[in-house]
Design an enzyme around this catalytic site. Structure first.
Site, PDB file in Angstrom:
ATOM      1  N   CYS A  67       0.842  -1.200   0.000  1.00 43.97           N
ATOM      2  CA  CYS A  67       0.000   0.000   0.000  1.00 43.97           C
ATOM      3  C   CYS A  67       0.877   1.250   0.000  1.00 43.97           C
ATOM      4  O   CYS A  67       2.004   1.231   0.496  1.00 43.97           O
ATOM      5  CB  CYS A  67      -0.927   0.001   1.218  1.00 43.97           C
ATOM      6  SG  CYS A  67      -2.178   1.311   1.176  1.00 43.97           S
ATOM      7  N   CYS A  71      -1.905   3.772   7.168  1.00 41.87           N
ATOM      8  CA  CYS A  71      -2.977   3.989   8.135  1.00 41.87           C
ATOM      9  C   CYS A  71      -2.653   3.261   9.440  1.00 41.87           C
ATOM     10  O   CYS A  71      -2.357   2.059   9.433  1.00 41.87           O
ATOM     11  CB  CYS A  71      -4.307   3.493   7.579  1.00 41.87           C
ATOM     12  SG  CYS A  71      -4.756   4.296   6.024  1.00 41.87           S
ATOM     13  N   CYS A  74      -4.589  -0.020  10.254  1.00 41.03           N
ATOM     14  CA  CYS A  74      -4.731  -1.020   9.194  1.00 41.03           C
ATOM     15  C   CYS A  74      -4.645  -2.438   9.759  1.00 41.03           C
ATOM     16  O   CYS A  74      -3.731  -2.760  10.513  1.00 41.03           O
ATOM     17  CB  CYS A  74      -3.641  -0.821   8.138  1.00 41.03           C
ATOM     18  SG  CYS A  74      -3.698  -2.037   6.799  1.00 41.03           S
TER      19      CYS A  74
END
Length: 345
Positions: A67, A71, A74
């Site tokens: 990714c 985040c 996550c």
């Protein structure tokens, strides 16, 4: 020698037996096509399928863990860079279709990172064109999608779900979704327009956590008008976003059930809102990882089955920990084919 003729009563018996046999073979076809009857049935149990084994009606295939965002909460992190070769991925998807799959959702990681979206585009086209699945969807952070992708593959995609946890750029930075000079809100508006232009249903996913739980998103969501706004409670998964082996430390993002309920109450007038608490979410998804192994989250961590490519769907799904009742209870089955949605494009 003169032939003996069968008595009339015996002939009548034979005729009735023949008619009964003909009726038993044609009745199912009549039932299937009769006007006014519902044209849907539960899939017939596969030969040899054990009683109680769930049908993989809706599957989430996380084909990549890579990714471009970080985040903090996550729960499917970049622990490997592996991606199956295209033909092997197609073989696995074919096995799932044979086992009863009607909906496939491609996720990650970020699905548009691998081969700049070409890989997921080819999978989307295969699932709709070759497998003829009723529903094909993608979950993306939206940062890498280009209009040319929609021109090539939009007609094969039913739903695009874009992750959006805040409409405040400072909060997105705190979460790990910051886009620098780019505006997440402007990007969402652009993606919504492309979905309209190319006939794709637009959906928004939000993870409610400590940094956005007090935010009022009513006006933004109503303006974007998604077909669904999926609202998740921040979830801890051992080895992914909590614990010694984890790549994230999500404890600081966690909120209480009461915090989550307050957020839902604040947005109760948003008609497309679909809430999912930790209780509803944990075991009610069939998740395939990058090796096409079902991930069992029942014990608070992702414990993989053997790959469906090695043992088949039936054997692998036994170890998925999937709660089929909760799947239906949380509304996992809905109108998910764009052909059945009353959308104005």
């Amino acid at each position: 020698m003169m032939m003996m003729l069968s008595p009339p009563r015996h002939l009548l018996s034979l005729l009735l037996r023949a008619l009964a046999a003909l009726w038993s073979s044609l009745a199912p076809l009549w039932h299937w096509g009769a006007p006014g009857r519902r044209q849907c049935r539960l899939p017939a149990p596969e030969k040899g399928r054990p009683s109680g084994t769930p049908v993989p009606l809706s599957v989430n295939y996380h084909f990549t863990r890579q990714c471009n965002y970080k985040c903090g909460f996550c729960f499917h992190t970049a622990k490997t860079s592996f991606v199956l070769p295209l033909q092997e991925a197609k073989r696995g998807l074919s096995l799932l279709k044979q086992a009863g799959m009607e909906k496939i959702n491609f996720s990650g990681g970020e699905p548009f990172l691998h081969e700049r979206g070409e890989f997921v585009g080819k999978l989307v086209q295969f699932c709709k064109e070759d497998l003829q699945l009723p529903s094909v969807s993608i979950v993306s952070n939206g940062s890498m999608i280009k209009e040319r992708w929609f021109r090539c593959y939009g007609k094969y995609l039913d739903i695009l779900a874009v992750s959006c946890d805040s409409f405040c750029e400072e909060v997105n930075v705190l979460i790990g979704r910051g886009q620098g000079r780019k505006s997440h809100v402007e990007n969402l508006q652009k993606l919504k327009k492309w979905c309209q232009d190319y006939g794709v249903a637009f959906k928004i996913n939000s993870v409610i956590n400590r940094f956005n739980m007090e935010e009022d998103m009513n006006e933004h969501i109503k303006a974007l008008d998604p077909v669904r706004w999926k609202v998740f409670q921040c979830l801890l998964i051992e080895g992914e976003n909590t614990g010694e082996e984890a790549l994230r430390e999500a404890e600081r993002f966690v909120i209480s059930d009461e915090d989550f309920e307050r957020f839902l109450h604040r947005h109760k007038d948003v008609s497309c809102l679909v809430p999912e608490s930790n209780e509803k979410m944990r075991d009610s998804y069939l998740i395939l990882d990058e090796y096409m192994r079902f991930l069992n989250c029942a014990n608070g961590r992702k414990e993989p089955s053997r790959s469906i490519l090695d043992v088949g769907v039936e054997d692998a799904i036994k170890f998925s920990g999937f709660d089929e009742n909760m799947f239906f209870k949380r509304g996992g089955k809905y109108i998910w084919s764009k052909a059945d949605m009353a959308l104005e494009w």
